[in-house]
Design a protein around this motif. Sequence first.
Motif, PDB file in Angstrom:
ATOM      1  N   ARG A   6       4.389 -12.204   3.451  1.00  0.00           N
ATOM      2  CA  ARG A   6       4.030 -10.815   3.141  1.00  0.00           C
ATOM      3  C   ARG A   6       3.179 -10.770   1.872  1.00  0.00           C
ATOM      4  O   ARG A   6       3.491 -11.440   0.887  1.00  0.00           O
ATOM      5  N   SER A   7       2.139  -9.957   1.894  1.00  0.00           N
ATOM      6  CA  SER A   7       1.379  -9.674   0.673  1.00  0.00           C
ATOM      7  C   SER A   7       1.816  -8.313   0.166  1.00  0.00           C
ATOM      8  O   SER A   7       1.990  -7.384   0.959  1.00  0.00           O
ATOM      9  N   THR A   8       1.996  -8.192  -1.140  1.00  0.00           N
ATOM     10  CA  THR A   8       2.291  -6.861  -1.676  1.00  0.00           C
ATOM     11  C   THR A   8       1.000  -6.048  -1.660  1.00  0.00           C
ATOM     12  O   THR A   8      -0.105  -6.612  -1.690  1.00  0.00           O
ATOM     13  N   VAL A   9       1.147  -4.736  -1.649  1.00  0.00           N
ATOM     14  CA  VAL A   9      -0.028  -3.860  -1.606  1.00  0.00           C
ATOM     15  C   VAL A   9      -0.919  -4.114  -2.822  1.00  0.00           C
ATOM     16  O   VAL A   9      -2.143  -4.190  -2.705  1.00  0.00           O
ATOM     17  N   ALA A  12      -7.283  -8.316  -4.485  1.00  0.00           N
ATOM     18  CA  ALA A  12      -7.808  -9.625  -4.891  1.00  0.00           C
ATOM     19  C   ALA A  12      -7.964 -10.582  -3.711  1.00  0.00           C
ATOM     20  O   ALA A  12      -8.494 -11.681  -3.874  1.00  0.00           O
ATOM     21  N   LEU A  13      -7.499 -10.186  -2.524  1.00  0.00           N
ATOM     22  CA  LEU A  13      -7.584 -11.068  -1.358  1.00  0.00           C
ATOM     23  C   LEU A  13      -8.909 -10.870  -0.615  1.00  0.00           C
ATOM     24  O   LEU A  13      -9.492  -9.785  -0.648  1.00  0.00           O
ATOM     25  N   ALA A  14      -9.353 -11.939   0.059  1.00  0.00           N
ATOM     26  CA  ALA A  14     -10.570 -11.840   0.870  1.00  0.00           C
ATOM     27  C   ALA A  14     -10.235 -11.138   2.185  1.00  0.00           C
ATOM     28  O   ALA A  14      -9.072 -11.129   2.617  1.00  0.00           O
ATOM     29  N   ASP A  15     -11.234 -10.540   2.806  1.00  0.00           N
ATOM     30  CA  ASP A  15     -11.032  -9.933   4.118  1.00  0.00           C
ATOM     31  C   ASP A  15     -10.466 -10.970   5.084  1.00  0.00           C
ATOM     32  O   ASP A  15     -10.826 -12.146   5.021  1.00  0.00           O
ATOM     33  N   GLY A  16      -9.573 -10.535   5.961  1.00  0.00           N
ATOM     34  CA  GLY A  16      -8.978 -11.470   6.912  1.00  0.00           C
ATOM     35  C   GLY A  16      -7.564 -11.056   7.248  1.00  0.00           C
ATOM     36  O   GLY A  16      -7.113  -9.963   6.870  1.00  0.00           O
ATOM     37  N   GLU A  17      -6.854 -11.954   7.954  1.00  0.00           N
ATOM     38  CA  GLU A  17      -5.519 -11.585   8.430  1.00  0.00           C
ATOM     39  C   GLU A  17      -4.495 -11.577   7.297  1.00  0.00           C
ATOM     40  O   GLU A  17      -4.448 -12.507   6.488  1.00  0.00           O
ATOM     41  N   ILE A  18      -3.669 -10.536   7.257  1.00  0.00           N
ATOM     42  CA  ILE A  18      -2.611 -10.438   6.246  1.00  0.00           C
ATOM     43  C   ILE A  18      -1.379  -9.794   6.896  1.00  0.00           C
ATOM     44  O   ILE A  18      -1.455  -9.215   7.981  1.00  0.00           O
ATOM     45  N   ARG A  76       6.886  -3.655   9.395  1.00  0.00           N
ATOM     46  CA  ARG A  76       6.132  -4.859   9.028  1.00  0.00           C
ATOM     47  C   ARG A  76       4.890  -4.886   9.901  1.00  0.00           C
ATOM     48  O   ARG A  76       4.962  -4.672  11.109  1.00  0.00           O
ATOM     49  N   VAL A  77       3.738  -5.136   9.279  1.00  0.00           N
ATOM     50  CA  VAL A  77       2.463  -5.018   9.984  1.00  0.00           C
ATOM     51  C   VAL A  77       1.613  -6.265   9.760  1.00  0.00           C
ATOM     52  O   VAL A  77       1.490  -6.732   8.627  1.00  0.00           O
ATOM     53  N   THR A  78       1.051  -6.797  10.832  1.00  0.00           N
ATOM     54  CA  THR A  78      -0.001  -7.798  10.655  1.00  0.00           C
ATOM     55  C   THR A  78      -1.311  -7.098  10.960  1.00  0.00           C
ATOM     56  O   THR A  78      -1.365  -6.180  11.787  1.00  0.00           O
ATOM     57  N   GLY A  79      -2.342  -7.508  10.267  1.00  0.00           N
ATOM     58  CA  GLY A  79      -3.613  -6.837  10.497  1.00  0.00           C
ATOM     59  C   GLY A  79      -4.746  -7.525   9.770  1.00  0.00           C
ATOM     60  O   GLY A  79      -4.554  -8.553   9.122  1.00  0.00           O
ATOM     61  N   GLN A  80      -5.918  -6.938   9.915  1.00  0.00           N
ATOM     62  CA  GLN A  80      -7.122  -7.470   9.273  1.00  0.00           C
ATOM     63  C   GLN A  80      -7.430  -6.635   8.040  1.00  0.00           C
ATOM     64  O   GLN A  80      -7.684  -5.436   8.138  1.00  0.00           O
ATOM     65  N   LEU A  81      -7.389  -7.293   6.886  1.00  0.00           N
ATOM     66  CA  LEU A  81      -7.749  -6.611   5.643  1.00  0.00           C
ATOM     67  C   LEU A  81      -9.269  -6.427   5.616  1.00  0.00           C
ATOM     68  O   LEU A  81     -10.009  -7.370   5.921  1.00  0.00           O
ATOM     69  N   ALA A  82      -9.689  -5.202   5.277  1.00  0.00           N
ATOM     70  CA  ALA A  82     -11.134  -4.937   5.175  1.00  0.00           C
ATOM     71  C   ALA A  82     -11.414  -4.142   3.904  1.00  0.00           C
ATOM     72  O   ALA A  82     -10.904  -3.037   3.744  1.00  0.00           O
ATOM     73  N   HIS A  83     -12.163  -4.753   3.006  1.00  0.00           N
ATOM     74  CA  HIS A  83     -12.574  -4.019   1.804  1.00  0.00           C
ATOM     75  C   HIS A  83     -13.678  -3.045   2.203  1.00  0.00           C
ATOM     76  O   HIS A  83     -14.608  -3.424   2.904  1.00  0.00           O
ATOM     77  N   ASP A  84     -13.544  -1.791   1.783  1.00  0.00           N
ATOM     78  CA  ASP A  84     -14.509  -0.777   2.183  1.00  0.00           C
ATOM     79  C   ASP A  84     -14.496   0.320   1.123  1.00  0.00           C
ATOM     80  O   ASP A  84     -13.525   1.069   0.993  1.00  0.00           O
ATOM     81  N   LEU A 141      -8.293   5.413  -0.896  1.00  0.00           N
ATOM     82  CA  LEU A 141      -7.075   4.779  -1.387  1.00  0.00           C
ATOM     83  C   LEU A 141      -7.334   3.286  -1.654  1.00  0.00           C
ATOM     84  O   LEU A 141      -7.182   2.439  -0.765  1.00  0.00           O
ATOM     85  N   GLY A 142      -7.777   2.977  -2.861  1.00  0.00           N
ATOM     86  CA  GLY A 142      -7.904   1.584  -3.273  1.00  0.00           C
ATOM     87  C   GLY A 142      -9.107   0.832  -2.727  1.00  0.00           C
ATOM     88  O   GLY A 142      -9.250  -0.368  -2.968  1.00  0.00           O
ATOM     89  N   GLY A 143     -10.006   1.504  -2.004  1.00  0.00           N
ATOM     90  CA  GLY A 143     -11.216   0.836  -1.521  1.00  0.00           C
ATOM     91  C   GLY A 143     -10.955  -0.248  -0.492  1.00  0.00           C
ATOM     92  O   GLY A 143     -11.730  -1.209  -0.377  1.00  0.00           O
ATOM     93  N   LEU A 144      -9.869  -0.119   0.255  1.00  0.00           N
ATOM     94  CA  LEU A 144      -9.613  -1.110   1.319  1.00  0.00           C
ATOM     95  C   LEU A 144      -8.676  -0.500   2.356  1.00  0.00           C
ATOM     96  O   LEU A 144      -8.004   0.499   2.097  1.00  0.00           O
ATOM     97  N   GLU A 145      -8.673  -1.110   3.532  1.00  0.00           N
ATOM     98  CA  GLU A 145      -7.723  -0.680   4.557  1.00  0.00           C
ATOM     99  C   GLU A 145      -7.341  -1.880   5.412  1.00  0.00           C
ATOM    100  O   GLU A 145      -7.939  -2.951   5.320  1.00  0.00           O
ATOM    101  N   VAL A 146      -6.291  -1.694   6.216  1.00  0.00           N
ATOM    102  CA  VAL A 146      -5.824  -2.777   7.077  1.00  0.00           C
ATOM    103  C   VAL A 146      -5.900  -2.297   8.526  1.00  0.00           C
ATOM    104  O   VAL A 146      -5.306  -1.272   8.874  1.00  0.00           O
ATOM    105  N   LYS A 147      -6.672  -3.025   9.324  1.00  0.00           N
ATOM    106  CA  LYS A 147      -6.761  -2.696  10.759  1.00  0.00           C
ATOM    107  C   LYS A 147      -5.563  -3.350  11.449  1.00  0.00           C
ATOM    108  O   LYS A 147      -5.423  -4.576  11.436  1.00  0.00           O
ATOM    109  N   ILE A 148      -4.725  -2.503  12.055  1.00  0.00           N
ATOM    110  CA  ILE A 148      -3.440  -2.980  12.569  1.00  0.00           C
ATOM    111  C   ILE A 148      -3.613  -3.881  13.798  1.00  0.00           C
ATOM    112  O   ILE A 148      -4.291  -3.494  14.760  1.00  0.00           O
TER     113      ILE A 148
END
Length: 446
Positions: free
Chosen positions: A4-7, A12-18, A82-90, A95-102
């Motif tokens: 798990r990654s904390t919010v 600081a993480l690169a785009d990708g699965e989290i 609990r969610v797996t998804g693709q982190l996308a900086h945008d 809200l924080g300049g990023l979102e997670v595609k579920i």
Amino acid sequence: MAKRSTVASLSALADGEIVVAGWVDTVRDQKAVQFVILRDETGAVQLVTKAVRELDPEVADSAERLALTELIGTLNAGTFIRVTGQLAHDERVKLGGLEVKISTLEVVAEAQPEPPIAEDSSIDKRLDWRFLDLRRPEANLIFRVQTVFEHAMRSWWVDNGFIEIHTPKLMASASESRAELFELQYFETTAYLAQSPQFFKQMAQPAGFGAVFEIAPAFRADPSFTSRHATEFTSIDAEMSWVDSHEDVMAMHESVIVAGLTAVSAKLGPQVEEAFGVPVVVPTTPFPRIPLAEAHEILKARGYTVPRADGDLDPEGERQLSAYVKETFGHDFVFVTDYFTSIRPFYHMRHEGDSNLTNSYDLLYNGTEISTGAQREHRIDILTAQAKDKGLDPEELEFYLDFFRHGVPPHGGFGMGLARFLMLLLGLPSIRETTYLFRGPNRLLP
Ligand code: AMO
């Protein structure tokens, strides 16, 4: 299972699965797209997915996407997921300049549909459901501030050679006065809950420990319903040998507070200012010092006469004196010194030439008392006489008086209420907000 990654770590993480996990703050279920705001102990993040409303045999994962859309539609606020998804900086995401595609969403523990409290619930209602109330980010922040403050004070003491002690909370006698004493059956006898570690932190002086501190619960059977009284509170105590007067205690006391506030300011200053609208001010030393008699004169000159016959400051007197200190010295703290003997416990040392005054002080912070400190009387005959003078039975205090019969250095210390300190630091209206689980005359639950 992926870690798990904390919010807070996402930026600081690169785009990708989290993997993220936490509770549902809100769901926005729109026709074509669904948003879930997920919160954890470090912050909030937007989760997003395209809504799939019907099966499409042309699309391979159509059944899973449909199930996901339906599941999101049933999510209650408060449910842990609990969610797996693709982190996308945008940058466009507020809200924080990023979102997670579920990709997948698992309900770990469902919350009932109607939360028992809302943002505008009364403090009493909120305390009934404290575990939900504490999910508010500001509540979380209060206890982060507490952690940093305590840790920095502890570090200061450790760096300065103090020993941490843990004194018993079950006692055979009163530790402050017979008033406000919790009594309980203890096998064949009666025990009392410690109102303060007073006697036992003093015991560390004849024990040759030099200087000690303790952060621990204290109990007072105080029936009042003020914003600053609890029946159980965390008391921050220190006691040290070889003081020449209460001046040495005040010097240590202000150093510890500066250490605590320096750390809070550095680690959480901006968050505190944003959440509570108050800056974390690191005070300059020495803090102003005003003898009690002079404080009365200052208040009189401001048109306020302290109403208490015994001369102790009442809450309004404390507020007025703090206002004077702020206007005159620009300081949030003031040591009110040399309290009258008549309003101090028997163990405070009295002035060499004037037995009506004690080597003691109260510390006021932003208008309210947070602390009492003093040099202690360590000469056994004078101490015994002072106990008698206060109407105490020296026989009941034999175990304490023994501490002074086998050699003891001059010493002094202070006690400070943790919840009061935090309330005044953050500008909150009551210690109910700054105590993890408040205890008062009519509150034993949860
Ligand atoms: P005193 O009784 O003034 O002194 O307490 C010291 C500090 O403890 C906090 N406090 C409380 N906080 C919440 N609820 C209460 N009912 C409550 N009572 C006290 C306050 C207060 O300033 N033994 C001495 C200290 C010493 O001389 O070392 C003592 O207990 O912040």
